[in-house]
Design a protein around this motif. Structure first.
Motif, mmCIF file in Angstrom:
data_model
loop_
_atom_site.group_PDB
_atom_site.id
_atom_site.type_symbol
_atom_site.label_atom_id
_atom_site.label_comp_id
_atom_site.label_asym_id
_atom_site.label_seq_id
_atom_site.Cartn_x
_atom_site.Cartn_y
_atom_site.Cartn_z
ATOM 1 N N ALA A 136 19.258 21.585 3.937
ATOM 2 C CA ALA A 136 19.202 21.634 2.470
ATOM 3 C C ALA A 136 17.756 21.527 1.993
ATOM 4 C CB ALA A 136 20.052 20.516 1.865
ATOM 5 N N THR A 192 16.208 24.893 10.834
ATOM 6 C CA THR A 192 15.497 24.658 9.571
ATOM 7 C C THR A 192 14.474 25.760 9.308
ATOM 8 O OG1 THR A 192 14.009 23.161 10.779
ATOM 9 C CG2 THR A 192 15.809 22.153 9.536
ATOM 10 N N SER A 208 15.831 24.702 2.709
ATOM 11 C CA SER A 208 16.113 25.778 1.749
ATOM 12 C C SER A 208 15.321 25.581 0.455
ATOM 13 C CB SER A 208 17.611 25.851 1.452
ATOM 14 O OG SER A 208 18.043 24.788 0.619
ATOM 15 N N MET A 217 25.122 26.359 6.439
ATOM 16 C CA MET A 217 25.865 25.109 6.606
ATOM 17 C C MET A 217 26.952 25.209 7.682
ATOM 18 S SD MET A 217 27.339 22.705 3.568
ATOM 19 C CE MET A 217 28.221 24.068 2.811
ATOM 20 N N VAL A 220 25.766 19.741 0.631
ATOM 21 C CA VAL A 220 25.828 19.089 1.946
ATOM 22 C C VAL A 220 26.291 17.646 1.854
ATOM 23 C CG1 VAL A 220 24.011 20.574 2.852
ATOM 24 C CG2 VAL A 220 23.397 18.341 1.919
ATOM 25 N N THR A 238 16.404 28.763 8.087
ATOM 26 C CA THR A 238 16.874 28.479 6.720
ATOM 27 C C THR A 238 15.754 28.698 5.713
ATOM 28 O OG1 THR A 238 18.488 26.854 7.526
ATOM 29 C CG2 THR A 238 17.830 26.705 5.213
ATOM 30 N N ASP A 271 18.194 29.774 -2.866
ATOM 31 C CA ASP A 271 18.223 28.626 -1.962
ATOM 32 C C ASP A 271 19.611 28.009 -1.816
ATOM 33 O OD1 ASP A 271 18.016 27.798 -4.601
ATOM 34 O OD2 ASP A 271 16.021 26.933 -4.356
ATOM 35 N N THR A 272 20.400 28.010 -2.884
ATOM 36 C CA THR A 272 21.763 27.490 -2.771
ATOM 37 C C THR A 272 22.614 28.388 -1.884
ATOM 38 O OG1 THR A 272 21.578 26.566 -5.001
ATOM 39 C CG2 THR A 272 23.789 26.741 -4.065
ATOM 40 N N THR A 321 21.805 27.800 1.763
ATOM 41 C CA THR A 321 22.461 26.604 2.295
ATOM 42 C C THR A 321 23.917 26.901 2.635
ATOM 43 O OG1 THR A 321 21.012 25.199 0.961
ATOM 44 C CG2 THR A 321 22.997 24.177 1.840
ATOM 45 N N ALA A 341 21.885 22.705 -3.658
ATOM 46 C CA ALA A 341 21.856 22.668 -2.192
ATOM 47 C C ALA A 341 22.097 21.249 -1.686
ATOM 48 C CB ALA A 341 20.518 23.200 -1.676
ATOM 49 N N SER A 390 15.668 31.539 2.787
ATOM 50 C CA SER A 390 15.598 31.029 1.418
ATOM 51 C C SER A 390 14.448 31.636 0.622
ATOM 52 C CB SER A 390 15.471 29.505 1.439
ATOM 53 O OG SER A 390 15.529 28.973 0.143
#
Length: 592
Positions: A141, A99, A144, A119, A556, A102, A111-112, A115, A552, A106
């Protein structure tokens, strides 16, 4: 009713209808935004010579350029190399490290996109540590989203808010103006997830791999082609057209040869044995129509689904994918892409009915079969993100160095005031093409055009809210109550309202609605617009309550097997943390 009141009423009606349609999701948000723009233009509320001015707005140019530069970093393998360094993580370090990484990525990559990068790494690490992927996917997610509020380029909504500040004050927010508040909130949110939040994430039953996830072997059957069959010398395409049921021909055994069927023009011969994917009803229809006969053999999945030339990969449908809203029959993937879709999963459950007529949506997980060399390209072109770690693109270190140097340059030039952000990133996008890091096709394919149209169409609508006096009217209605309270409480109300709206509609659209209102409230107080716009930026980056407010979260949902109501378990306490802490941080760094 005077003309000014009529204009205000019409703008309010158009915006409310647009918000309802955004939340409904029946029509794509760019179509809704364009329709709202055209209605206000037809009513002369937006002057006809200014209808399309939004598409030339620096915020729109910046968002498109950032997408291209981010794609260049992806192509060069810089993000992959960083993600690969996590491969040896153990159980205890998995949550905090993945995390944290991430959130860091990000801050500089959409941010998308972040992810999508993290992922497959998270899924593999979770399976390696015998955990359910659902335990880590929702946290990455949310990480991010938190990381996206650290810099101007972390999320398109920040760029848009900076554009509204330019309209209000003459100067936009700088690249790192978001950092003091954003970084503080990100650290607080991550610590909460590490210590408490991970316990709130729902655990879904974990599967071991692609073939286990979809139980493909249970649907495979071997059928022989006798010489009296009417389909001898007919092609696979002709056979599939004659059937009214879902039957997928995956391979042909011809003597000692095994032929994967990725071409629909392969003719059938007497004595061939076909490997078909079908349920009981479809198989019965196939045997009756074709006069084929059953032939039993074990381990079909291992022999025909995967080989040196043919592979399988799971992919999740992104929000901008051309698959969204369409069926597999309409896409005809075997003909146009040389790939088969063997199975579809939604929210962790395999679809057991007909695949050809199943309408796909963002977040669905598809099991693709195709050439090992081409599957990655197929997923890219379809707008799907792989759920298996890609082979690393770091065989040419000079490309990584070049991409990092370009990215560093486009970040540092605006930071030192040498070039505006939109000019620096546009130059970076051009350099990525000239240096061969991305090609001309990718230059356009990797821009999220629906988002660009949403921005370009809705910016004039936001301006119409101000020019018609709506924002002033909202501020006047708000001030008698808010005037008796500390400004920090009003800031919290704006932030909470933005947060709630961004969980119902696209977070960028929420920013376009709330930013003009925030400016009107600030001007009504006689205060600086900066803290109120910063509250909007934080609010739109806090879409933790539902899977629909941010892409995001949608990405997931399928791989994690989450239900719609699962998000509030971790999202609600995290949202309360943001609403409770952010106003005081904003007040500290951005005085009224």
């Amino acid at each position: 009713m005077d003309s000014n009141t009529f204009d205000q009423v019409l703008v309010v009606i158009v915006i409310i209808l647009a918000l309802i349609l955004f939340a409904w999701g029946r029509w794509r948000y760019d179509i809704v935004a364009t329709s709202a723009l055209l209605v206000l233009a037809a009513a002369r509320i937006i002057p006809t010579d200014q209808v399309f001015n939004g598409f030339g707005n620096p915020a729109v140019i910046t968002v498109a350029a950032v997408m291209v530069v981010s794609r260049g970093m992806w192509n060069a393998g810089a993000a992959d190399a960083l993600a690969a360094a996590l491969a040896g993580l153990g159980d205890r370090l998995l949550m905090p490290v993945i995390t944290g990484v991430t959130a860091f990525i990000s801050a500089f990559v959409d941010d998308t996109g972040t992810t999508g990068i993290m992922m497959p790494v998270a899924i593999q690490l979770a399976r390696k540590n015998e955990q359910s992927p659902s335990k880590v996917l929702m946290p990455i997610a949310f990480a991010s989203l938190l990381g996206g509020c650290i810099t101007l380029i972390g999320t398109p909504a920040n760029i848009l808010v900076a554009g509204f500040r330019r309209q209000a004050t003459g100067e936009p927010f700088g690249l790192f103006d978001f950092t003091p508040v954003g970084l503080s909130l990100t650290l607080a949110g991550l610590v909460f997830i590490w210590l408490i939040g991970w316990r709130l994430v729902p655990v879904r039953r974990s599967k071991g791999g692609k073939d286990e996830l979809f139980e493909i072997a249970d649907y495979l059957t071997e059928v022989a082609v006798p010489k009296e069959s009417p389909f001898v010398k007919k092609t696979v395409s002709e056979l599939e057209k004659a059937l009214q049921e879902d039957v997928l021909i995956l391979g042909i055994v011809r003597g000692k040869r095994r032929l994967p069927v990725l071409s629909r023009l392969e003719p059938l011969r007497a004595g061939d044995v076909l490997i078909v994917e079908a349920d009981a009803n479809s198989l019965k229809a196939l045997l009756e129509t074709s006069k084929f006969v059953l032939a039993a053999e074990k381990d079909l999945a291992k022999k025909f689904l995967v080989s040196a030339e043919i592979g399988m990969v799971e992919g999740v449908i992104g929000a901008g994918s051309q698959l969204v809203g369409r069926t597999l029959a309409q896409m005809n993937l075997r003909r146009f892409y040389g790939a088969n879709v063997l199975a579809v999963s939604r929210q962790g459950h395999r679809h057991k009915g007909r695949l050809s007529g199943f309408r796909l949506q963002s977040g669905d997980v598809l099991l693709f079969q195709g050439g090992t060399e081409s599957l990655g390209t197929v997923l890219d072109r379809l707008g799907c993100l792989p759920l298996a770690k890609r082979s690393l693109r770091i065989d040419k270190p000079t490309r990584v160095v070049t991409a990092v140097l370009i990215f560093s340059g486009v970040v540092l030039l605006p930071a030192f005031g040498i070039l505006p952000v939109q000019v620096a990133f546009t130059a970076g996008a051009v350099l990525m093409v000239l240096c061969g890091i991305i090609n001309a096709r990718e230059l356009y394919e990797n821009v999220d055009w629906p988002l660009i149209v949403l921005l370009g169409a809705f910016i004039p609508v936001g301006e119409a809210m101000q020019s018609s006096g709506i924002t002033r009217s909202i501020a006047n209605a708000f001030l008698p109550v808010a005037g008796q309270l500390p400004h920090v409480v009003s800031l919290g109300v704006v932030l909470a309202g933005t947060l709630l709206l961004s969980n119902i509609i696209n977070h960028t659209a929420a920013a376009m609605v709330m930013a003009p209102i925030a400016i009107g409230i600030a001007q009504g107080f006689g205060a600086s617009v900066d803290p109120f716009l910063m509250a909007v930026a934080v609010g739109v980056s806090s879409s933790f309550l539902t899977p629909i407010g941010h892409q995001a979260n949608t990405l997931v949902m399928g791989p994690g097997g989450y239900a719609f109501g699962d998000y509030w378990r971790l999202g609600l306490p995290l949202s309360l943390l943001v609403v409770g802490l952010a106003p005081f941080l904003i007040k500290m760094f951005w005085p009224f």
